[in-house]
Design an enzyme around this catalytic site. Sequence first.
Site, PDB file in Angstrom:
ATOM      1  CE  LYS A 107      -3.995   1.670   2.728  1.00  0.00           C
ATOM      2  NZ  LYS A 107      -4.832   1.319   3.915  1.00  0.00           N
ATOM      3  CB  SER A 121      -8.035   3.291   3.087  1.00  0.00           C
ATOM      4  OG  SER A 121      -7.149   2.635   3.987  1.00  0.00           O
ATOM      5  CB  SER A 162      -8.424   0.143   5.734  1.00  0.00           C
ATOM      6  OG  SER A 162      -9.109   1.356   5.925  1.00  0.00           O
TER       7      SER A 162
END
Length: 451
Positions: free
Chosen positions: A76, A154, A178
């Site tokens: 990420k 996310s 997330s």
Amino acid sequence: MQHIADAAAALASGRISAEALVDATLQRIADPAGEGRRTFTAVHAEAARAEARALDALRHAGRAPSPWAGIPITVKDLFDERGHPTPAGSVVLKDAPAAARDAPTVARLRRMGFVVIGRTNMVEFAFSGLGVNPHHGTPLSPWDRATGRLPGGSSSGVAVAAADHMGFGGLGTDTGGSCRVPAALCGVVGYKPTARRVPNTGVLPLAPSLDSVGPLARSVACCHLLDAVISGEETPPPLKARPLAGLRLGLPRRTFLTDDMDTTVSNAFQRALSRLSAAGARIELFDIPELAELPAVNATGGFAASEAWAWHRALIAEKASQYDPRILARIRRGERMGAADYIDLVAARARLCEAVAHRSQEFDAMVTPTCPIIPPALAEVEPEAEYNRINLLLLRNTAVGNFLDRCSISLPIHRPGEAPVGLMLTGETMADTALFRTAAAVEAALTETPA
């Protein structure tokens, strides 16, 4: 090759090289008909190829650092990687200095020989469960791409990359869901560990009281392996599913099972419970009345808004116009939260953690839907009110585990061709090993073809 174990076996037998694995992954990322351009904020093509060739040479010499050396994974965009900036899905930090070293979690994966293929897209500063990013585009859920549906956030790019075979898994973060929300909306597995087990040094924070670092991949075993590595296991142990017969799964009556649950989710969840019961698991309804207090406890913004404001306030004073306005509004909620409010919040969390642990400790895990709805269309969240409503709805079930400091995992339970639906198992604090064994048993029961 679906899973990390498949790739490791192929590498060990010589049926494929690390360079070929990396090249195939890069081809999928570069496919103009695919989601690669929206899924990645940076692709390390040349570095990945060079690493793969070096690992092939080490394997040929009998010196490969692990059985997984040469397997491509993703990280990420809020993890530090040596030589790369850490913009966290924003343009505010696009000119930030490159990181001097890898985050410990990234370094641990590299030491095992995993090849980081690139940095995945995410919600700006990780502050939403929808997956929308106005700066880099929004990667689409694998389901119904003709309509264009949200991937969840996310950790949106990690989930889409895993679903579309642009890597065998990747590192995400989970502050309110997330890892698990995008896993549910993209049809993969997402794991949120007990936060203290995995270091978050070198990871741009959202709310340190809640932030946890976890993997997303295409199976429980893949997530278990990645979790073992990033939590510091020198020799990751094999995953042994526990017997399903006699397993006690607690199903909370309220909070998670409400009238706003989508029919598709409800049907898939009930079908999964029926299969688990038929395989010998005991599904037991129980009450957690303390969860009704959570809206009031978090009414002033909770840990996410207050701690995000503390980190961002100087940056906002200088560059507020460069933020996604919807993320900026969420961060600004923390500006109104006083010290006394925060101290009350910390005390309430400790009290609720203890009370809920007393009620849930008799079960092997709590079982709930991961999200109460299927992936919404991107167009649905264009109005401000709907953006906020759907975001809260997607995070409602998952955020409970973060507040209570639990480990939690989302497994896909939909049939082929159906909208993706996740089943969430939540264990006790620091009971991660037990939860993985339970999850492996549940996954096996739900993927077996009925007689």
